[in-house]
Enzyme design. Structure first.
Site, PDB file in Angstrom:
ATOM      1  N   GLY A  53       0.756  -1.252   0.000  1.00  0.00           N
ATOM      2  CA  GLY A  53       0.000   0.000   0.000  1.00  0.00           C
ATOM      3  C   GLY A  53       0.781   1.295   0.000  1.00  0.00           C
ATOM      4  N   GLU A 108       3.886   4.083   6.056  1.00  0.00           N
ATOM      5  CA  GLU A 108       2.663   3.286   5.877  1.00  0.00           C
ATOM      6  C   GLU A 108       1.639   4.087   5.076  1.00  0.00           C
ATOM      7  OE1 GLU A 108       1.102   0.602   5.967  1.00  0.00           O
ATOM      8  OE2 GLU A 108       1.279  -0.512   7.819  1.00  0.00           O
ATOM      9  N   ASP A 109       0.748   3.384   4.385  1.00  0.00           N
ATOM     10  CA  ASP A 109      -0.369   4.071   3.735  1.00  0.00           C
ATOM     11  C   ASP A 109      -1.410   4.474   4.776  1.00  0.00           C
ATOM     12  OD1 ASP A 109      -1.019   1.420   4.281  1.00  0.00           O
ATOM     13  OD2 ASP A 109      -1.913   1.007   2.333  1.00  0.00           O
ATOM     14  N   ASP A 112      -4.525   1.517  10.987  1.00  0.00           N
ATOM     15  CA  ASP A 112      -5.898   1.179  11.359  1.00  0.00           C
ATOM     16  C   ASP A 112      -5.877   0.717  12.824  1.00  0.00           C
ATOM     17  OD1 ASP A 112      -8.503   0.241  11.408  1.00  0.00           O
ATOM     18  OD2 ASP A 112      -8.196  -1.366   9.967  1.00  0.00           O
ATOM     19  N   LYS A 140      -6.675   5.987  11.142  1.00  0.00           N
ATOM     20  CA  LYS A 140      -8.036   5.774  11.675  1.00  0.00           C
ATOM     21  C   LYS A 140      -7.882   5.744  13.199  1.00  0.00           C
ATOM     22  CE  LYS A 140      -9.768   2.797   7.966  1.00  0.00           C
ATOM     23  NZ  LYS A 140     -10.178   1.406   7.649  1.00  0.00           N
ATOM     24  N   VAL A 162     -11.470   2.856   3.192  1.00  0.00           N
ATOM     25  CA  VAL A 162     -11.089   3.787   2.120  1.00  0.00           C
ATOM     26  C   VAL A 162     -10.265   3.062   1.050  1.00  0.00           C
ATOM     27  CG1 VAL A 162     -11.194   5.928   3.462  1.00  0.00           C
ATOM     28  CG2 VAL A 162      -9.099   4.557   3.489  1.00  0.00           C
ATOM     29  N   ASP A 168      -5.937  -0.580  -1.599  1.00  0.00           N
ATOM     30  CA  ASP A 168      -6.765  -1.443  -2.452  1.00  0.00           C
ATOM     31  C   ASP A 168      -7.984  -1.996  -1.730  1.00  0.00           C
ATOM     32  OD1 ASP A 168      -5.218  -3.239  -0.718  1.00  0.00           O
ATOM     33  OD2 ASP A 168      -6.072  -4.829  -1.963  1.00  0.00           O
TER      34      ASP A 168
HETATM   35  P1  IMP Z   1      -3.373  -2.224  10.938  1.00  0.00           P
HETATM   36  O1  IMP Z   1      -2.288  -3.242  11.141  1.00  0.00           O
HETATM   37  O2  IMP Z   1      -4.701  -2.687  11.505  1.00  0.00           O
HETATM   38  O3  IMP Z   1      -3.018  -0.846  11.428  1.00  0.00           O
HETATM   39  O4  IMP Z   1      -3.663  -2.162   9.390  1.00  0.00           O
HETATM   40  C1  IMP Z   1      -2.785  -1.623   8.493  1.00  0.00           C
HETATM   41  C2  IMP Z   1      -2.977  -2.170   7.096  1.00  0.00           C
HETATM   42  O5  IMP Z   1      -4.332  -2.561   6.837  1.00  0.00           O
HETATM   43  C3  IMP Z   1      -2.690  -1.073   6.090  1.00  0.00           C
HETATM   44  O6  IMP Z   1      -1.334  -1.048   5.737  1.00  0.00           O
HETATM   45  C4  IMP Z   1      -3.583  -1.459   4.922  1.00  0.00           C
HETATM   46  O7  IMP Z   1      -2.906  -2.388   4.083  1.00  0.00           O
HETATM   47  C5  IMP Z   1      -4.754  -2.150   5.554  1.00  0.00           C
HETATM   48  N1  IMP Z   1      -5.936  -1.234   5.698  1.00  0.00           N
HETATM   49  C6  IMP Z   1      -6.413  -0.711   6.851  1.00  0.00           C
HETATM   50  N2  IMP Z   1      -7.502   0.054   6.640  1.00  0.00           N
HETATM   51  C7  IMP Z   1      -7.710   0.029   5.303  1.00  0.00           C
HETATM   52  C8  IMP Z   1      -8.684   0.672   4.445  1.00  0.00           C
HETATM   53  O8  IMP Z   1      -9.593   1.414   4.868  1.00  0.00           O
HETATM   54  N3  IMP Z   1      -8.560   0.418   3.102  1.00  0.00           N
HETATM   55  C9  IMP Z   1      -7.583  -0.394   2.580  1.00  0.00           C
HETATM   56  N4  IMP Z   1      -6.656  -1.003   3.346  1.00  0.00           N
HETATM   57  C10 IMP Z   1      -6.720  -0.798   4.698  1.00  0.00           C
END
Ligand code: IMP
Length: 185
Positions: A53, A108-109, A112, A140, A162, A168
């Site tokens: 991402g 990071e993109d 979450d 987020k 998103v 994606d």
């Molecule tokens: P985390 O480990 O829960 O913080 O998630 C991070 C990863 O989840 C990001 O690098 C994205 O690849 C994916 N991700 C989280 N939210 C979204 C979203 O709304 N759209 C697309 N990918 C997401």
């Protein structure tokens, strides 16, 4: 050649509308690049992008940085074809550069739950870098449960799915030049 900027887009039979425009994104990244250039003057930082991402955000961010810097990538397993995190992280590609004693900017993109960044921070720390900071285009905040420190954040967004600008949905939508959000949300 025009950028891909539709008003709305349908992916996997779900419709998304524009949430952050191309200009808003570029302006914010320009500011982040300027701040990083100031903070890391004389330090030759290494940007480490989290694939897949982050590649588009990282490509733009680096081109707004006006000091010497380097780049490398690592890859983690993703959401798969779902809109919610599996709650598990798996390494798919390691960093190639020798990062001992280096100033790392992890890119990071989106953050979450914070699981990925928390995991990566702990992992990279073991290589004894001089410092680690994190830059994410999107955060987020309401969804973040893990202990993470974010230093260069583009936008805080609501806890909604998103798409676009590298992000994606089931591998589609990364080529959209702005950020889209599920319609009706
Ligand atoms: P985390 O480990 O829960 O913080 O998630 C991070 C990863 O989840 C990001 O690098 C994205 O690849 C994916 N991700 C989280 N939210 C979204 C979203 O709304 N759209 C697309 N990918 C997401």
């Amino acid at each position: 050649m025009e950028r891909y900027l539709p008003e709305s887009v349908t992916v996997n039979q779900e419709t998304f509308r524009v949430y952050l425009t191309h200009d808003e994104i570029q302006e914010r990244i320009r500011m982040l690049g300027a701040k990083i250039s100031e903070d890391y003057e004389g330090k030759r930082p290494i940007f480490i992008g989290v694939l897949n991402g982050a590649y588009i955000f990282l490509a733009d961010l680096m081109r707004y940085v006006s000091i010497p810097c380097e780049v490398d990538f690592l890859k983690l397993s993703s959401y798969g074809a779902e809109k919610v995190s599996s709650g598990k992280v798996r390494d798919l590609k390691e960093v190639d550069a020798n990062i001992k004693g280096r100033h790392i900017i992890l890119v990071e993109d989106i953050v979450d739950t914070g699981l990925s960044i928390h995991y990566l921070y702990k992992k990279l720390e073991k290589f004894e870098p001089a410092s680690i900071r994190v830059s994410t285009l999107l955060h987020k905040k309401e969804a973040t449960r893990h202990d993470v420190q974010l230093h260069y954040t583009g936008f805080e967004i609501p806890n909604l799915f998103v798409l676009g600008y590298g992000l994606d949905y089931a591998q589609e939508g990364r080529n959209l030049a702005q950020i889209y959000i599920l319609e009706g949300s």
